[in-house]
Design a protein around this motif. Structure first.
Motif, PDB file in Angstrom:
ATOM      1  N   PRO A   1      15.871   4.478   9.703  1.00 31.72           N
ATOM      2  CA  PRO A   1      16.576   4.553   8.413  1.00 31.72           C
ATOM      3  C   PRO A   1      16.165   3.469   7.419  1.00 31.72           C
ATOM      4  N   GLU A   2      16.037   2.222   7.875  1.00 33.30           N
ATOM      5  CA  GLU A   2      15.641   1.144   6.957  1.00 33.30           C
ATOM      6  C   GLU A   2      14.241   1.388   6.405  1.00 33.30           C
ATOM      7  N   THR A   3      13.354   1.896   7.264  1.00 31.27           N
ATOM      8  CA  THR A   3      11.995   2.207   6.818  1.00 31.27           C
ATOM      9  C   THR A   3      12.012   3.354   5.820  1.00 31.27           C
ATOM     10  N   ARG A   4      12.839   4.346   6.071  1.00 28.57           N
ATOM     11  CA  ARG A   4      12.956   5.480   5.145  1.00 28.57           C
ATOM     12  C   ARG A   4      13.423   5.012   3.767  1.00 28.57           C
ATOM     13  N   GLN A   5      14.356   4.066   3.733  1.00 29.74           N
ATOM     14  CA  GLN A   5      14.822   3.552   2.450  1.00 29.74           C
ATOM     15  C   GLN A   5      13.725   2.784   1.730  1.00 29.74           C
ATOM     16  N   LEU A   6      12.939   2.009   2.472  1.00 26.77           N
ATOM     17  CA  LEU A   6      11.813   1.302   1.860  1.00 26.77           C
ATOM     18  C   LEU A   6      10.812   2.289   1.273  1.00 26.77           C
ATOM     19  N   MET A   7      10.617   3.416   1.946  1.00 31.69           N
ATOM     20  CA  MET A   7       9.700   4.444   1.444  1.00 31.69           C
ATOM     21  C   MET A   7      10.209   5.020   0.129  1.00 31.69           C
ATOM     22  N   LYS A   8      11.499   5.346   0.083  1.00 31.28           N
ATOM     23  CA  LYS A   8      12.080   5.903  -1.149  1.00 31.28           C
ATOM     24  C   LYS A   8      11.933   4.937  -2.319  1.00 31.28           C
ATOM     25  N   THR A   9      12.176   3.681  -2.052  1.00 31.37           N
ATOM     26  CA  THR A   9      12.094   2.668  -3.113  1.00 31.37           C
ATOM     27  C   THR A   9      10.680   2.538  -3.659  1.00 31.37           C
ATOM     28  N   ALA A  10       9.681   2.759  -2.804  1.00 34.26           N
ATOM     29  CA  ALA A  10       8.284   2.559  -3.209  1.00 34.26           C
ATOM     30  C   ALA A  10       7.635   3.812  -3.790  1.00 34.26           C
ATOM     31  N   VAL A  11       8.337   4.943  -3.800  1.00 29.78           N
ATOM     32  CA  VAL A  11       7.745   6.194  -4.307  1.00 29.78           C
ATOM     33  C   VAL A  11       7.188   6.053  -5.731  1.00 29.78           C
ATOM     34  N   PRO A  12       7.871   5.373  -6.670  1.00 30.83           N
ATOM     35  CA  PRO A  12       7.300   5.239  -8.021  1.00 30.83           C
ATOM     36  C   PRO A  12       5.955   4.523  -8.067  1.00 30.83           C
ATOM     37  N   LEU A  13       5.582   3.852  -6.965  1.00 23.38           N
ATOM     38  CA  LEU A  13       4.305   3.136  -6.938  1.00 23.38           C
ATOM     39  C   LEU A  13       3.140   4.022  -6.492  1.00 23.38           C
ATOM     40  N   LEU A  14       3.432   5.248  -6.069  1.00 21.65           N
ATOM     41  CA  LEU A  14       2.370   6.126  -5.557  1.00 21.65           C
ATOM     42  C   LEU A  14       1.231   6.369  -6.561  1.00 21.65           C
ATOM     43  N   PRO A  15       1.498   6.444  -7.870  1.00 18.75           N
ATOM     44  CA  PRO A  15       0.374   6.639  -8.806  1.00 18.75           C
ATOM     45  C   PRO A  15      -0.676   5.532  -8.740  1.00 18.75           C
TER      46      PRO A  15
ATOM     47  N   VAL B   1      -2.077   4.691  -6.091  1.00 18.15           N
ATOM     48  CA  VAL B   1      -3.003   5.122  -5.038  1.00 18.15           C
ATOM     49  C   VAL B   1      -3.990   6.119  -5.627  1.00 18.15           C
ATOM     50  N   SER B   2      -5.254   5.988  -5.288  1.00 23.56           N
ATOM     51  CA  SER B   2      -6.273   6.880  -5.837  1.00 23.56           C
ATOM     52  C   SER B   2      -5.980   8.330  -5.462  1.00 23.56           C
ATOM     53  N   PRO B   3      -6.306   9.283  -6.337  1.00 22.59           N
ATOM     54  CA  PRO B   3      -6.095  10.700  -6.022  1.00 22.59           C
ATOM     55  C   PRO B   3      -6.794  11.124  -4.728  1.00 22.59           C
ATOM     56  N   GLU B   4      -7.935  10.504  -4.447  1.00 22.41           N
ATOM     57  CA  GLU B   4      -8.668  10.868  -3.233  1.00 22.41           C
ATOM     58  C   GLU B   4      -7.878  10.505  -1.976  1.00 22.41           C
ATOM     59  N   ARG B   5      -7.265   9.334  -1.960  1.00 22.90           N
ATOM     60  CA  ARG B   5      -6.465   8.934  -0.792  1.00 22.90           C
ATOM     61  C   ARG B   5      -5.216   9.798  -0.664  1.00 22.90           C
TER      62      ARG B   5
ATOM     63  N   ASP C   1       0.851  -1.182   0.000  1.00 20.23           N
ATOM     64  CA  ASP C   1       0.000   0.000   0.000  1.00 20.23           C
ATOM     65  C   ASP C   1       0.896   1.244   0.000  1.00 20.23           C
ATOM     66  N   PRO C   2       1.195   1.800  -1.180  1.00 19.06           N
ATOM     67  CA  PRO C   2       2.088   2.957  -1.256  1.00 19.06           C
ATOM     68  C   PRO C   2       1.579   4.192  -0.502  1.00 19.06           C
ATOM     69  N   ALA C   3       0.287   4.259  -0.215  1.00 16.36           N
ATOM     70  CA  ALA C   3      -0.228   5.393   0.563  1.00 16.36           C
ATOM     71  C   ALA C   3       0.407   5.455   1.943  1.00 16.36           C
ATOM     72  N   ARG C   4       0.970   4.337   2.391  1.00 16.89           N
ATOM     73  CA  ARG C   4       1.633   4.311   3.693  1.00 16.89           C
ATOM     74  C   ARG C   4       2.862   5.213   3.719  1.00 16.89           C
ATOM     75  N   ILE C   5       3.432   5.522   2.553  1.00 16.48           N
ATOM     76  CA  ILE C   5       4.545   6.481   2.496  1.00 16.48           C
ATOM     77  C   ILE C   5       4.083   7.816   3.055  1.00 16.48           C
ATOM     78  N   LEU C   6       2.929   8.276   2.603  1.00 13.09           N
ATOM     79  CA  LEU C   6       2.384   9.553   3.062  1.00 13.09           C
ATOM     80  C   LEU C   6       1.976   9.463   4.534  1.00 13.09           C
ATOM     81  N   ARG C   7       1.399   8.332   4.912  1.00  8.28           N
ATOM     82  CA  ARG C   7       0.966   8.158   6.297  1.00  8.28           C
ATOM     83  C   ARG C   7       2.159   8.154   7.249  1.00  8.28           C
TER      84      ARG C   7
END
Length: 280
Positions: free
Chosen positions: A215-229, A231-235, A195-201
């Motif tokens: 730090p490890e979580t931050r790296q996982l977030m960076k790696t998953a950024v291209p998946l954000l599209p 996520v629905s615009p509403e979320r 669930d890429p919306a978890r980056i924002l959360r």
């Protein structure tokens, strides 16, 4: 205003004649620490969480069928350990959440709403005399058992549970420890790809609680950024608005920039960087 976080919140403590003599991350740790210095005295071991005395939780407990297991999960457990008030309680049950929620709603004269029949999820709304409302969500386990359910959640601070009847804590990922250390940590390496919306959360909750993202979580977030599209615009919009309404919107926006989220979330924004505001 939150109450000061007790140094014992989320810990097991050993009591001798009502006084705390030892503590530990587990029941055994607290017991062994107490026995090392109080061998001949009677030791009582309890878990330190004020939420068991919450009137709303007592009301739900009294409305349960005699043999019904029920676990408080997620944000309410977290907020209790942080000394924050809550009017929203989330419960997990092995199965039959819809049927249980309807039964509890009838006993408490609450409004019953089936949220997702396929995923066995329902909500009860209770109206107080002063006009405020309490929300009670019931859901079947997301997995074969409670631990699987907790391990599938977003962050360890949201992956704690408590047996509603006994007060026994269930914390397989060390969420209480992360709370004490003010650390936001993903439950698994797949948290953000699921669930890429978890980056924002993650950014929002770290700012709201004043936590540091591991730090490890931050790296996982960076790696998953291209998946954000995905996520629905509403979320995406809802998470962004919650950040802007939070206590540290400036810190949230800076974190989004450092993570490389802004070009995906607000593609118009990078072109404005460095543009000076004209005089009024």
């Amino acid at each position: 205003m939150p109450t000061p976080l007790s140094p014992y919140s989320g810990r097991w403590v050993a009591l001798v004649r009502g006084k705390i003599v030892a503590q530990g991350a587990t029941r055994d740790e607290a017991f062994n620490a107490a026995r090392a210095s109080r061998r001949k005295e009677v030791v009582e071991i309890i878990f330190m969480s004020p939420i068991m005395d919450l009137p709303l939780l007592k009301t739900v407990r009294e409305a349960l069928p005699a043999d019904q297991p029920l676990y408080l999960v997620g944000g309410a457990v977290r907020d209790s350990l942080l000394g924050l008030p809550t009017h929203d309680l989330d419960f997990a049950v092995p199965s039959g959440a819809l049927k249980l929620a309807r039964s509890v709603a009838n006993k408490l004269s609450g409004a019953f709403f089936p949220l997702d029949e396929q995923n066995d999820t329902a909500r009860i709304i209770l109206q107080r005399e002063d006009g405020t409302r309490d929300s009670l969500d019931f859901a079947g386990f997301r997995g074969p058992d409670l631990e699987s359910d907790l391990r599938g959640r977003d962050f360890t601070l949201n992956a704690m549970a408590m047996d509603v009847r006994t007060g026994q804590p269930i914390d397989p990922l060390g969420g209480a420890r992360d709370l004490r250390e003010k650390l936001l940590r993903a439950c698994s390496e797949t948290s953000f790809t699921e669930d890429p919306a978890r980056i924002l959360r993650a950014v929002r909750q770290a700012a709201a609680f004043g936590f540091t993202i591991q730090p490890e979580t931050r790296q996982l977030m960076k790696t998953a950024v291209p998946l954000l599209p995905r996520v629905s615009p509403e979320r995406q919009r809802d998470e962004l608005f919650k950040m802007l309404e939070g206590p540290r919107p400036d810190a949230s926006i800076r974190a989004l920039e450092l993570l490389g989220v802004l070009p995906v979330l607000l593609p118009e924004l990078p072109a404005l960087k460095g543009v000076e505001q004209s005089a009024p």
